[in-house]
Design a protein around this motif. Structure first.
Motif, mmCIF file in Angstrom:
data_model
loop_
_atom_site.group_PDB
_atom_site.id
_atom_site.type_symbol
_atom_site.label_atom_id
_atom_site.label_comp_id
_atom_site.label_asym_id
_atom_site.label_seq_id
_atom_site.Cartn_x
_atom_site.Cartn_y
_atom_site.Cartn_z
ATOM 1 N N GLY A 282 0.696 -1.116 0.008
ATOM 2 C CA GLY A 282 0.065 -0.032 0.134
ATOM 3 C C GLY A 282 0.791 1.277 -0.038
ATOM 4 O O GLY A 282 2.065 1.237 0.172
ATOM 5 N N LEU A 283 0.188 2.456 -0.353
ATOM 6 C CA LEU A 283 0.866 3.700 -0.164
ATOM 7 C C LEU A 283 1.555 4.159 1.085
ATOM 8 O O LEU A 283 2.792 4.805 1.087
ATOM 9 N N GLU A 284 1.009 3.798 2.165
ATOM 10 C CA GLU A 284 1.645 4.225 3.426
ATOM 11 C C GLU A 284 2.892 3.328 3.611
ATOM 12 O O GLU A 284 3.747 3.798 3.938
ATOM 13 N N ARG A 285 2.793 1.987 3.414
ATOM 14 C CA ARG A 285 3.857 1.228 3.411
ATOM 15 C C ARG A 285 5.045 1.735 2.551
ATOM 16 O O ARG A 285 6.178 1.710 3.014
ATOM 17 N N ILE A 286 4.820 2.004 1.398
ATOM 18 C CA ILE A 286 5.537 2.403 0.431
ATOM 19 C C ILE A 286 6.524 3.615 0.676
ATOM 20 O O ILE A 286 7.490 3.696 0.756
#
Length: 322
Positions: A282-286
């Protein structure tokens, strides 16, 4: 109105770029209510076959360069940049220059911009070409302002476009500008392409880590690239490189051409692109893995450098499902 369209062919022309111009302006779609064009393929010696960039394929222009004089649009497809070393055919250069002076719009696809440059059409104007050739174009025609990021540049009677498919964008833009959105949308629908694409060619450019000749700076760059998820200060990096902050900043700029903060941001965006292409994170993880800290900050820097949002980049280039 765009009525007469003349395409100028040089030896070893690129077939796709030539085909783009033919597809937009050369097909008769009047039965579908779309505009028709007086389309002419021109060469310095009409009737003489010209080599294409595709082995074994030739194209024979049916018209001579005199047809450019009355054209509303003169289109210049791509050709190998290596041909510039031997010099362009002066007959083509003169014909394109004369047509432009007579009021024709000149549209170039990819390296076709070099012919426009040879004709003096780029001086004092903005332009573009394929990202591989932008430095060469700027060096050959220093009076021009070359934009490496965009799909095309509209300078009124001069439109230059980036590589390959960007020629479609430029041609459809010209149709929209001169004839209207309905015509451009209709042609795009028949071609099964979007009538207008978002972003520029930045999304396709590979930006490798800059090479470095200084051992101490090089080691620091490697460490930074391996620890993007950490927050770094110039003071800490200078200490790692065993330099004063001022010396480190000066040496860093001399070796990389930018500042530590900008270099880090670029490498973080590159890593985010890799994760968007090859993972389903997900974007937060990336954002955390790349060192941005939040998806909002990732979106901000990604949009600025790549020209499109991270989610759109993943949709276009991602290999993982979802």
């Amino acid at each position: 109105m765009l009525r007469k369209v003349a395409v100028v062919l040089e030896q070893n022309m690129a077939m796709f770029e030539f085909g783009v111009v033919c597809e937009v302006f050369g097909l008769d779609r009047t039965e579908q209510g779309l505009p028709g064009f007086d389309f002419r393929v021109c060469g310095a010696e009409p009737g003489r076959p010209l080599r294409s960039s595709t082995p074994g394929v030739t194209v024979t222009p049916g018209y001579g360069l005199d047809e450019l004089a009355g054209a509303d649009l003169v289109a210049v497809p791509a050709f190998p940049v290596t041909a510039l070393d031997d010099g362009l055919d002066p007959r083509l250069v003169d014909a394109v220059r004369t047509a432009s002076e007579a009021g024709a719009i000149v549209l170039t696809v990819c390296s076709g911009a070099f012919l426009a440059g040879a004709a003096g059409l780029l001086d004092g104007r903005k332009c573009t070409t394929h990202w591989r050739y932008v430095d060469d174009l700027a060096a050959r025609y220093p009076a021009a302002t070359v934009d490496p990021d965009v799909l095309f540049v509209d300078e009124g009677n001069l439109i230059t476009s980036a590589g390959t498919a960007a020629g479609i964008d430029a041609c459809l833009h010209l149709v929209r500008r001169e004839i209207g959105s309905a015509a451009a949308n209709g042609i795009a629908r028949r071609m099964v392409v979007p009538p207008q694409r978002d972003g520029g060619q930045r999304q396709f450019i590979e930006r490798p880590i800059a090479e470095c000749t200084s051992d101490s700076i090089g080691a620091t760059l490697t460490w930074m690239s391996e620890h993007l998820e950490h927050q770094h200060t110039v003071e800490e990096l200078a200490t790692r490189a065993r330099m004063s902050t001022r010396t480190f900043a000066r040496r860093f700029a001399a070796e990389t051409g930018t500042t530590p903060v900008k270099w880090l941001t670029t490498q973080r965006v590159l890593y985010a692109k890799h994760l968007l292409e090859d993972s389903d994170e997900g974007l937060e993880r990336i954002a955390g893995l790349a060192g941005f800290g939040s998806a909002a900050l990732l979106r901000h820097h990604f949009q600025r450098q790549v020209g499109i949002a991270p989610t759109e980049y993943r949709r276009r280039f991602g290999t993982e499902p979802g």
